[in-house]
Scaffold this active site. Structure first.
Site, PDB file in Angstrom:
ATOM      1  N   CYS B 115       0.884  -1.164   0.000  1.00  0.00           N
ATOM      2  CA  CYS B 115       0.000   0.000   0.000  1.00  0.00           C
ATOM      3  C   CYS B 115       0.922   1.214   0.000  1.00  0.00           C
ATOM      4  CB  CYS B 115      -0.909   0.000   1.219  1.00  0.00           C
ATOM      5  SG  CYS B 115      -1.795   1.558   1.422  1.00  0.00           S
ATOM      6  N   CYS B 118      -0.504   4.451   2.163  1.00  0.00           N
ATOM      7  CA  CYS B 118      -0.833   4.342   3.583  1.00  0.00           C
ATOM      8  C   CYS B 118      -0.082   3.116   4.054  1.00  0.00           C
ATOM      9  CB  CYS B 118      -2.362   4.238   3.677  1.00  0.00           C
ATOM     10  SG  CYS B 118      -3.044   4.255   5.318  1.00  0.00           S
ATOM     11  N   SER B 119      -0.723   2.178   4.663  1.00  0.00           N
ATOM     12  CA  SER B 119      -0.097   0.879   4.915  1.00  0.00           C
ATOM     13  C   SER B 119      -1.191  -0.170   5.019  1.00  0.00           C
ATOM     14  CB  SER B 119       0.733   0.900   6.198  1.00  0.00           C
ATOM     15  OG  SER B 119       1.812   1.799   6.086  1.00  0.00           O
ATOM     16  N   CYS B 120      -2.166  -0.090   4.103  1.00  0.00           N
ATOM     17  CA  CYS B 120      -3.334  -0.964   4.167  1.00  0.00           C
ATOM     18  C   CYS B 120      -2.910  -2.427   4.091  1.00  0.00           C
ATOM     19  CB  CYS B 120      -4.286  -0.633   3.030  1.00  0.00           C
ATOM     20  SG  CYS B 120      -4.853   1.066   3.135  1.00  0.00           S
TER      21      CYS B 120
END
Lengths: 233, 207
Positions: B115, B118-120
């Protein structure tokens, strides 16, 4: 927003450091506290959806974004939104932090806007999937080009994929549009597609045999007859 | 860190800090105490989250899904057609899987998840993401030079293997179904689940 968070394709960040394989989820308790604080928004109205929350994180100090770690980034976003909503003041937090060991010159991640904030709207339903009466504009296998426009606020179209040609490979139904929802402008649900790009169409030096896919909202996409397109090669 | 005193005195609210506490750790504690005073948070909420993500939500859940897909071709078909529905059988907790797409590696196709914005990450099946997944190096480079990054991370792929990078930009979450290692055909589902690594389900390692 062309912010520091939009990292895809940026250069100079070095090698991936995998660290210790057994590393725990929360190396320190404060990280779990920040994770838990991400749930207070709906209780006090500071944020009621992921999109507003994410944009709060995107607006923190770029220096802090790169140096404070994942939960440091979340802390900056949470503080930004809580201060903008009037739940706490930065002065209160700083006074309390100084009393327990903070330094006067510590970098503070949060950068709250002085003028407060968008009216908070409650989500229309749980989750982010919605329904719409009109059909999706693009069929599977259609070629599209992504918009080349930057937007000032939250968006899910990374800069590296702006103005690029790709192919629709999946339709995911209708979802809340983060670009409006993040700013209190309503859910404005849209069709969502997975778009596959050849790496060589994204970057001049893209690796061959590589496909990069993104989940993109319909308003990011233009229909794709590019026979007269100046970009056509 | 938060419960210890270093003996140098002058602690407000019962806390004093070791010198190595980061500024963000201290500021988080300050904000936490203010939110507790306003009735928006309880210290026990934090303890519950720690236990939840240590014990119940983690890559052991995704590993069960992978092992079942390896043992049960009908389940594998369902999983690849509709991951969200297929994992309902397991009743996982943990969120971030309103829509789960499972992508399968094949002999000449390798999938990897990121991601960049973000850091999905699919918490319900993989738990919370590892630090490197959230760091700028991985997020910036895996979309641009995946073959090189994977090799640096210990996964050298043949040059004719096609790489598919899934950059989770909306609410869809991705998990990789790795190829079953040769010689494991006679293992039970739970034996198989024990050998599926988190990194294989992100796509930066073989199973």
């Amino acid at each position: 927003m062309d912010g520091i968070h939009d990292l895809g394709g940026k250069q100079g960040h070095g090698k991936v450091d995998k660290g210790q394989p057994s590393a725990r989820n929360f190396a320190e308790r404060w990280q779990a506290a920040v994770f838990t604080m991400s749930n207070v928004g709906p209780k006090c109205g500071a944020w009621t959806n992921t999109d507003t929350f994410r944009h709060g994180v995107e607006r923190i100090s770029p220096t802090a974004y790169l140096t404070h770690g994942y939960y440091g980034r979340w802390l900056g976003g949470i503080e930004t939104l809580l201060v903008e909503a009037g739940v706490v003041t930065q002065k209160e937090i700083t006074t309390r932090a100084l009393a327990i060991g903070a330094k006067e010159n510590d970098l503070i991640a949060a950068q709250p806007n002085k003028q407060v904030a968008t009216p908070i709207k409650q989500p229309a339903a749980q989750g982010a999937q919605r329904s719409l009466n009109h059909a999706p504009k693009f069929d599977i296998h259609t070629q599209i080009r992504t918009t080349n426009q930057s937007v000032p606020g939250h968006t899910r179209l990374p800069a590296y994929a702006r103005g690029k040609t790709g192919t629709v490979i999946k339709h995911h139904g209708v979802w809340v549009f983060p670009d409006s929802n993040a700013h209190g402008e309503g859910e404005q649900p849209q069709h969502l597609y997975t778009i596959a790009f050849r790496a060589t169409d994204l970057w001049d030096d893209g690796e061959h045999g590589v496909q990069v896919s993104l989940d993109l909202f319909e308003s990011y996409l233009h229909a794709g007859d590019y026979s007269n397109d100046i970009y056509q090669q | 860190m938060t419960d210890k005193t270093d003996g140098t005195g002058d602690s407000h609210h019962g806390h004093a800090h070791h010198h190595e506490s980061s500024p963000q750790a201290i500021r988080a504690e300050a904000l936490e105490s203010l939110l507790i005073e306003r009735g928006l948070l309880k210290a026990s909420d934090v303890d519950h989250v720690i236990v939840q993500y240590e014990e119940r939500v983690g890559p052991m859940n995704g590993a069960k899904v992978v092992a079942r897909a390896w043992k049960d071709p009908a389940f594998k078909t369902r999983l690849l057609n509709d991951g969200t529905k297929a994992i309902q059988d397991f009743k996982f907790e943990g969120g971030q899987t309103e829509k789960l797409v499972v992508v399968a590696n094949e002999s000449n196709i390798h999938n990897v998840v990121v991601c960049t914005l973000c850091s999905c990450y699919p918490w319900a099946v993989l738990g919370l993401p590892p630090k490197w997944y959230k760091d700028p190096a991985y997020r910036s480079r895996i979309v641009r030079e995946p073959r090189k990054v994977l090799a640096e991370m210990g996964l050298a792929l043949p040059s004719d293997t096609e790489i598919k990078v899934w950059d989770s930009s909306a609410e869809v979450r991705y998990m990789v179904l790795p190829e079953q290692p040769a010689g494991t055909e006679n293992m039970t589902e739970s034996e198989l689940a024990n050998r599926v690594s988190r990194d294989a389900m992100i796509g930066v390692a073989h199973a």
